[in-house]
Design a protein around this motif. Structure first.
Motif, mmCIF file in Angstrom:
data_model
loop_
_atom_site.group_PDB
_atom_site.id
_atom_site.type_symbol
_atom_site.label_atom_id
_atom_site.label_comp_id
_atom_site.label_asym_id
_atom_site.label_seq_id
_atom_site.Cartn_x
_atom_site.Cartn_y
_atom_site.Cartn_z
ATOM 1 N N ALA A 525 -11.958 10.843 -5.700
ATOM 2 C CA ALA A 525 -12.669 10.055 -6.203
ATOM 3 C C ALA A 525 -12.133 8.503 -6.095
ATOM 4 C CB ALA A 525 -12.723 10.357 -7.769
ATOM 5 N N GLN A 526 -10.927 8.415 -5.852
ATOM 6 C CA GLN A 526 -10.251 7.055 -5.778
ATOM 7 C C GLN A 526 -10.556 6.645 -4.415
ATOM 8 O OE1 GLN A 526 -6.025 6.780 -5.925
ATOM 9 N NE2 GLN A 526 -6.071 4.506 -5.796
ATOM 10 N N LEU A 527 -10.552 7.425 -3.397
ATOM 11 C CA LEU A 527 -11.104 7.280 -2.034
ATOM 12 C C LEU A 527 -12.320 6.581 -1.964
ATOM 13 C CD1 LEU A 527 -9.567 9.735 0.492
ATOM 14 C CD2 LEU A 527 -8.904 7.322 0.254
ATOM 15 N N LEU A 528 -13.323 7.394 -2.754
ATOM 16 C CA LEU A 528 -14.705 6.750 -2.597
ATOM 17 C C LEU A 528 -15.169 6.206 -3.616
ATOM 18 C CD1 LEU A 528 -15.868 10.529 -1.894
ATOM 19 C CD2 LEU A 528 -15.826 8.789 -0.262
ATOM 20 N N GLN A 529 -14.100 5.438 -4.533
ATOM 21 C CA GLN A 529 -14.311 4.543 -5.478
ATOM 22 C C GLN A 529 -15.442 4.684 -6.403
ATOM 23 O OE1 GLN A 529 -15.117 0.876 -3.257
ATOM 24 N NE2 GLN A 529 -12.872 0.618 -2.403
ATOM 25 N N CYS A 530 -15.258 6.006 -6.876
ATOM 26 C CA CYS A 530 -16.140 6.507 -7.995
ATOM 27 C C CYS A 530 -15.392 7.226 -9.094
ATOM 28 C CB CYS A 530 -17.141 7.417 -7.541
ATOM 29 S SG CYS A 530 -16.604 9.025 -6.668
ATOM 30 N N ASP A 598 -12.780 11.061 9.923
ATOM 31 C CA ASP A 598 -11.930 9.897 10.587
ATOM 32 C C ASP A 598 -11.865 8.717 9.820
ATOM 33 O OD1 ASP A 598 -11.256 11.551 12.644
ATOM 34 O OD2 ASP A 598 -12.781 10.858 13.860
ATOM 35 N N ASP A 599 -12.969 8.263 9.219
ATOM 36 C CA ASP A 599 -13.086 7.220 8.357
ATOM 37 C C ASP A 599 -12.289 7.357 7.021
ATOM 38 O OD1 ASP A 599 -13.618 4.603 8.297
ATOM 39 O OD2 ASP A 599 -15.752 4.805 7.546
ATOM 40 N N LEU A 600 -12.205 8.682 6.642
ATOM 41 C CA LEU A 600 -11.478 9.064 5.454
ATOM 42 C C LEU A 600 -9.984 8.775 5.615
ATOM 43 C CD1 LEU A 600 -13.313 12.020 3.580
ATOM 44 C CD2 LEU A 600 -12.958 9.768 2.692
ATOM 45 N N LEU A 601 -9.549 9.215 6.738
ATOM 46 C CA LEU A 601 -8.152 9.078 7.161
ATOM 47 C C LEU A 601 -7.837 7.753 7.132
ATOM 48 C CD1 LEU A 601 -8.040 12.211 9.724
ATOM 49 C CD2 LEU A 601 -6.870 12.064 7.540
ATOM 50 N N ASN A 602 -8.675 6.910 7.641
ATOM 51 C CA ASN A 602 -8.277 5.355 7.868
ATOM 52 C C ASN A 602 -7.969 4.762 6.242
ATOM 53 O OD1 ASN A 602 -8.240 5.353 10.662
ATOM 54 N ND2 ASN A 602 -10.490 4.783 10.862
ATOM 55 N N SER A 603 -8.927 5.271 5.397
ATOM 56 C CA SER A 603 -8.955 4.802 4.051
ATOM 57 C C SER A 603 -7.627 5.339 3.385
ATOM 58 C CB SER A 603 -10.296 5.395 3.228
ATOM 59 O OG SER A 603 -11.261 4.810 3.795
ATOM 60 N N VAL A 604 -7.386 6.553 3.680
ATOM 61 C CA VAL A 604 -5.978 6.909 3.237
ATOM 62 C C VAL A 604 -4.873 6.105 3.663
ATOM 63 C CG1 VAL A 604 -4.607 8.956 3.385
ATOM 64 C CG2 VAL A 604 -6.721 9.570 2.892
ATOM 65 N N GLY A 605 -4.994 5.828 4.737
ATOM 66 C CA GLY A 605 -3.854 5.032 5.304
ATOM 67 C C GLY A 605 -3.668 3.795 4.754
ATOM 68 N N LYS A 606 -4.822 3.158 4.680
ATOM 69 C CA LYS A 606 -4.867 1.666 3.884
ATOM 70 C C LYS A 606 -4.482 1.900 2.514
ATOM 71 C CE LYS A 606 -7.801 -2.151 2.933
ATOM 72 N NZ LYS A 606 -9.316 -2.850 3.039
ATOM 73 N N LEU A 608 -2.341 4.312 1.281
ATOM 74 C CA LEU A 608 -0.971 4.527 1.240
ATOM 75 C C LEU A 608 -0.331 3.232 1.536
ATOM 76 C CD1 LEU A 608 -0.714 7.606 3.134
ATOM 77 C CD2 LEU A 608 -0.534 7.413 0.657
ATOM 78 N N GLY A 609 -0.593 2.385 2.461
ATOM 79 C CA GLY A 609 -0.126 1.077 2.902
ATOM 80 C C GLY A 609 0.150 -0.044 1.671
ATOM 81 N N ASP A 610 -1.047 -0.122 0.928
ATOM 82 C CA ASP A 610 -1.176 -0.895 -0.342
ATOM 83 C C ASP A 610 -0.541 -0.430 -1.522
ATOM 84 O OD1 ASP A 610 -2.826 -2.405 1.422
ATOM 85 O OD2 ASP A 610 -4.686 -1.914 0.629
ATOM 86 N N GLY A 611 -0.240 0.801 -1.357
ATOM 87 C CA GLY A 611 0.440 1.491 -2.640
ATOM 88 C C GLY A 611 -0.149 1.571 -3.844
ATOM 89 N N HIS A 612 -1.504 1.786 -3.571
ATOM 90 C CA HIS A 612 -2.594 1.811 -4.812
ATOM 91 C C HIS A 612 -2.920 3.144 -5.395
ATOM 92 C CE1 HIS A 612 -4.270 -2.643 -3.589
ATOM 93 N NE2 HIS A 612 -2.986 -2.384 -4.053
ATOM 94 N N LEU A 648 7.328 -2.401 -4.076
ATOM 95 C CA LEU A 648 6.742 -0.998 -3.975
ATOM 96 C C LEU A 648 8.023 -0.064 -4.385
ATOM 97 C CD1 LEU A 648 4.922 -0.910 -0.571
ATOM 98 C CD2 LEU A 648 4.076 -0.403 -3.080
ATOM 99 N N SER A 649 9.288 -0.459 -4.074
ATOM 100 C CA SER A 649 10.530 0.288 -4.187
ATOM 101 C C SER A 649 10.475 0.334 -5.681
ATOM 102 C CB SER A 649 11.640 -0.474 -3.472
ATOM 103 O OG SER A 649 11.959 -1.608 -4.109
ATOM 104 N N ARG A 650 10.257 -0.428 -6.453
ATOM 105 C CA ARG A 650 10.259 -0.407 -8.137
ATOM 106 C C ARG A 650 9.165 0.307 -8.543
ATOM 107 N NH1 ARG A 650 14.274 -3.467 -10.589
ATOM 108 N NH2 ARG A 650 16.185 -3.457 -9.466
ATOM 109 N N GLY A 651 8.249 0.912 -7.956
ATOM 110 C CA GLY A 651 7.077 1.414 -8.311
ATOM 111 C C GLY A 651 5.864 0.768 -8.714
ATOM 112 N N TYR A 652 5.648 -0.467 -8.282
ATOM 113 C CA TYR A 652 4.679 -1.344 -8.641
ATOM 114 C C TYR A 652 3.677 -1.272 -7.441
ATOM 115 C CZ TYR A 652 7.422 -3.967 -11.795
ATOM 116 O OH TYR A 652 8.337 -4.508 -13.009
ATOM 117 N N GLN A 653 2.175 -1.005 -8.017
ATOM 118 C CA GLN A 653 1.254 -1.254 -6.859
ATOM 119 C C GLN A 653 1.256 -2.886 -6.119
ATOM 120 O OE1 GLN A 653 -2.369 0.388 -7.802
ATOM 121 N NE2 GLN A 653 -1.587 2.069 -9.310
ATOM 122 N N VAL A 654 0.932 -2.774 -4.897
ATOM 123 C CA VAL A 654 1.148 -4.034 -4.386
ATOM 124 C C VAL A 654 -0.237 -4.409 -3.440
ATOM 125 C CG1 VAL A 654 2.634 -5.792 -3.148
ATOM 126 C CG2 VAL A 654 3.663 -4.007 -4.355
#
Length: 751
Positions: A525-530, A598-606, A608-612, A648-654
């Motif tokens: 649901a978070q991936l699809l923003q619903c 494939d698009d979902l995997l790109n969204s997953v990578g983004k 994870l990178g943002d820490g959201h 990110l190391s302290r657990g904040y979303q960035v």
């Protein structure tokens, strides 16, 4: 070419069609003759093909075509008569002649083409003269087999079928239909099938009505028995009897209509299914259609590299959708060329290894579990994993220590990366880094997957799985946010139900263990923003997807089942919708979106990178914010990344923004708990950004920290007067100073 186009075509157009058809006959037959020079059937077929092209070229007035075909025919007739034995040089010259005949019909006649004709013709005549000296002085006249080389009494018309047709060929009729019209037919048949499924709920409602009428009849009978012996006036008794008769009549009529409707639903369902299946089957073509020229290509490539190669094909008649065949040609050609260039060894080296000098490339096609399975295998040297590791280190994809710990499967995965090549030098065949990543990309675009297996000194095997058709997809339908979504089965690894108690926390995110490997857990649901519905079940439905060697578990709300879905493209005006490939309708008419994995995997990578990441809660509140969110705005990549990693190391979303304008847009689009900004930035500087924040009613209370190289008192005062809550100079910047300031402003990441 349609019948109307055939009628209006010029003789030259018909010659082109004839040349294309006869070239396939020649190429196929000559490759067989290279291995079996005395094969009488193929000698006859090739001789007839050359003879037909000679007659067709003469009718059209292509004298150079007559010249080439005549020289080819002489050589083949000599082989038929046993006057010479076809060698690789003969096959080379005949294949060149075959190519040249096709070119003669396609290009304008010029001096370059005529020179090429003279060269090929001379080569054919020299080869014939060397084998049969008596013919060296008479290259223009064929006296070996008059009955074959003499012109037919009735000249052949280019493009016309041969007279020798079997009974099956005479009774078989072919109708040419445009691809667009055929696609429309399939679309309508698919929609008809879906629409007809709506009769099933109607049929069930009629059965319910029948049961209700029967219940009403029993109630009426009970009432009648209860009223027996009581004093009812004649009018009441008459009304009661009339009601009873009307109900019985309704039951009889409903029973009759119900039987007719049952038959209609049964036979109608069968007919619409048959129509749809037949329409789909009509799109199917034998796998052999994509193989035209592949054996020739491998043979020519092998000879150019000094290698002997044979292509063996299994499953030529395997049926595949025409769209799949068209898109499969490029990746398949690349894999075959790759097998010859990188796999098959030179004859001398194969002999030293105890292998036959001739290498074998096998191409196998079959159906399995509703999918097309292709295997491209060679008996070559396999893959030198040590060289792969050295290339990985050289390109700085990993360190030497990391490479030593990698498994064979992990090392082989690098071969599918863009720009990765094992060739030592650039040639026409390889070395440019345009390699297996192109194959993988195209296969994934067709909702398929590719795997590589290898054995040292025994060869490689590429295993491809593809859908049989691109018009229909077999999919797992799930519920996300109360809506139906579909995952193509070919693009998911597995589905499972995960007990909530098995979820563990590793490195700040949720994981679960699967076959001794930890898999990251992500809310679909978070991936699809619903919004996601809460659930109190003890287990979570999980769809497992794979990005190269890494697995991700997507938590969904429910599994709705496996369905065969007819793809319905999205409206072109929508453009590319993120994470969505197409639409479809379930059997009951419910719309469903088919996800682009494939698009979902790109969204997953983004994500994870943002820490959201958001949590999949153990207790049943399916989504709960993991931590407070911080927006870092700085035009320096180094500073942005440093601050992001510290937080990110302290657990904040960035989240990050590259300048003030980018940061302002992010603040208006998403909620944040803290803003950290630089001062000097393009488009909008930090002071202006802070001013905008303090003037916005919604953002006015947002804590703001300024981190700047300017550490003079007037700069500090200017930032605080604009509305900043904290000013930190980069000159005195260190890890704990930033983190202490963040904690002072908004507290711990999780509270």
């Amino acid at each position: 070419m349609t019948p109307d186009q055939m009628r209006d075509a010029s003789l030259l157009d018909l010659f082109r069609l004839e040349a294309e058809a006869q070239k396939q006959v020649l190429d196929t037959g000559l490759l067989v003759l290279e291995r079996d020079p005395t094969n009488a059937d193929q000698l006859e077929a090739c001789m007839r093909a050359a003879h037909s092209l000679k007659g067709a070229a003469r009718i059209v007035g292509l004298d150079n075509g007559v010249q080439v075909a005549h020289a080819m025919e002489d050589l083949l007739v000599a082989a038929q008569e046993g006057l010479l034995r076809l060698l690789p040089d003969h096959i080379d010259a005949l294949l060149q002649g075959s190519d040249l005949l096709l070119r003669i019909g396609q290009v304008q006649q010029d001096e370059e083409l005529q020179a090429r004709v003279e060269t090929v013709t001379a080569r054919l005549q020299v080869l014939l003269g060397n084998a049969v000296p008596a013919l060296r002085a008479q290259p223009e006249t064929s006296t070996l087999l008059p009955q074959h080389s003499a012109e037919p009494r009735h000249p052949e018309i280019p493009g016309a079928p041969l007279a020798e047709t079997t009974g099956d060929e005479r009774t078989s009729r072919v109708l040419r239909v445009s691809a667009e019209r055929f696609d429309h037919l399939i679309d309508l048949s698919g929609k008809s099938l879906v629409e007809f499924q709506r009769t099933k709920p109607l049929n069930e409602s009629l059965h319910r009505l029948k049961r209700q009428q029967e219940s009403a009849r029993r109630t009426l009978e009970t009432l009648r028995e209860h009223l027996l012996g009581t004093d009812l006036d004649a009018t009441a008794q008459a009304l009661f009897a009339e009601s009873r008769n009307l109900l019985l009549e309704c039951q009889q009529q409903l029973q009759a209509h119900q039987e007719l409707f049952d038959d209609f639903v049964w036979y109608g369902g069968q007919r619409t299914q048959q129509l749809y299946d037949l329409a789909l089957a009509s799109r199917m073509r034998p796998f052999a259609d994509v193989l035209a020229g592949q054996a020739r290509m491998l043979r020519d490539l092998g000879r150019s590299l000094g290698k002997q190669v044979r292509l063996e094909i299994e499953g030529e008649n395997t049926q595949v959708d025409r769209d799949v065949l068209e898109r499969l040609e490029a990746p398949l050609t690349h894999l075959l060329r790759n097998a010859v260039d990188h796999g098959i060894e030179p004859p001398a080296l194969r002999a030293r290894k105890g292998k036959p000098e001739e290498g074998v490339v096998q191409l196998r096609a079959r159906h399995h579990a509703g999918m097309l399975v292709l295997e491209v295998a060679d008996d070559g040297a396999g893959i030198d994993l040590e060289r792969v590791g050295q290339a990985v280190i050289k390109r700085r994809f990993a360190t030497a220590e990391q490479v030593e710990q990698m498994t064979e499967e992990e090392l082989l995965a690098f071969l599918f990366l863009p720009g990765f090549s094992m060739s030592q030098q650039v040639t026409e065949v390889s070395g440019r880094g345009v390699g297996l990543d192109v194959v993988q990309h195209e296969i994934r675009r067709m909702r398929g997957n590719v795997r590589l297996l290898q054995s040292p000194d025994q060869g490689c095997l590429f295993h491809l799985e593809l859908p049989l058709t691109l018009s229909v997809v077999r999919a797992l339908v799930v519920s996300i946010g109360g809506e139906a979504y579909a995952f193509p089965l070919a693009q998911i690894e597995r589905m499972l139900r995960l007990p909530r108690s098995t979820i563990v926390q590793l490195e700040g995110r949720q994981h679960f263990w699967l076959e001794d490997e930890h898999v990251g857990l992500i809310s679909a649901a978070q991936l699809l923003q619903c919004s996601e519905k809460q659930s109190d079940e003890d287990s979570i439905p999980i769809v497992l997807i794979r990005d190269r060697e890494q697995y991700h578990g997507l938590a969904v709300e429910a599994f709705l089942g496996e369905f065969t879905l007819v793809l319905m493209p999205l409206d072109a005006r929508l453009g590319k919708v993120r994470d969505v490939a197409a639409g479809a309708l379930l059997h009951d008419g419910t719309p469903v979106l088919i996800l682009d994995v494939d698009d979902l995997l790109n969204s997953v990578g983004k994500l994870l990178g943002d820490g959201h990441l958001e949590r999949v809660d153990h207790a049943g509140n399916v989504r709960q914010a993991v931590s407070k969110r911080v927006l870092v705005v700085d035009d320096s990549l180094t500073v942005r990344e440093l601050e992001r990693k510290l937080l990110l190391s302290r657990g904040y979303q960035v989240a990050v923004a590259v300048d003030g304008m980018d940061g302002w847009n992010a603040l208006r689009a998403e909620p944040f708990d803290l803003l950290i900004t630089d001062i000097d930035m393009p488009r909008m500087d930090g002071i202006e950004l802070v001013t905008q924040v303090r003037q916005d009613p919604r953002l006015r209370s947002l804590p703001v920290m300024v981190v700047s190289y300017k550490d003079r008192e007037e700069d500090r005062r200017r930032g605080l007067e604009a509305g900043a809550d904290y000013y930190l100079a980069k000159a005195s910047f260190h890890d704990e100073a930033l983190l202490d300031a963040v904690q002072t402003l908004i507290g711990e990441a999780r509270e």
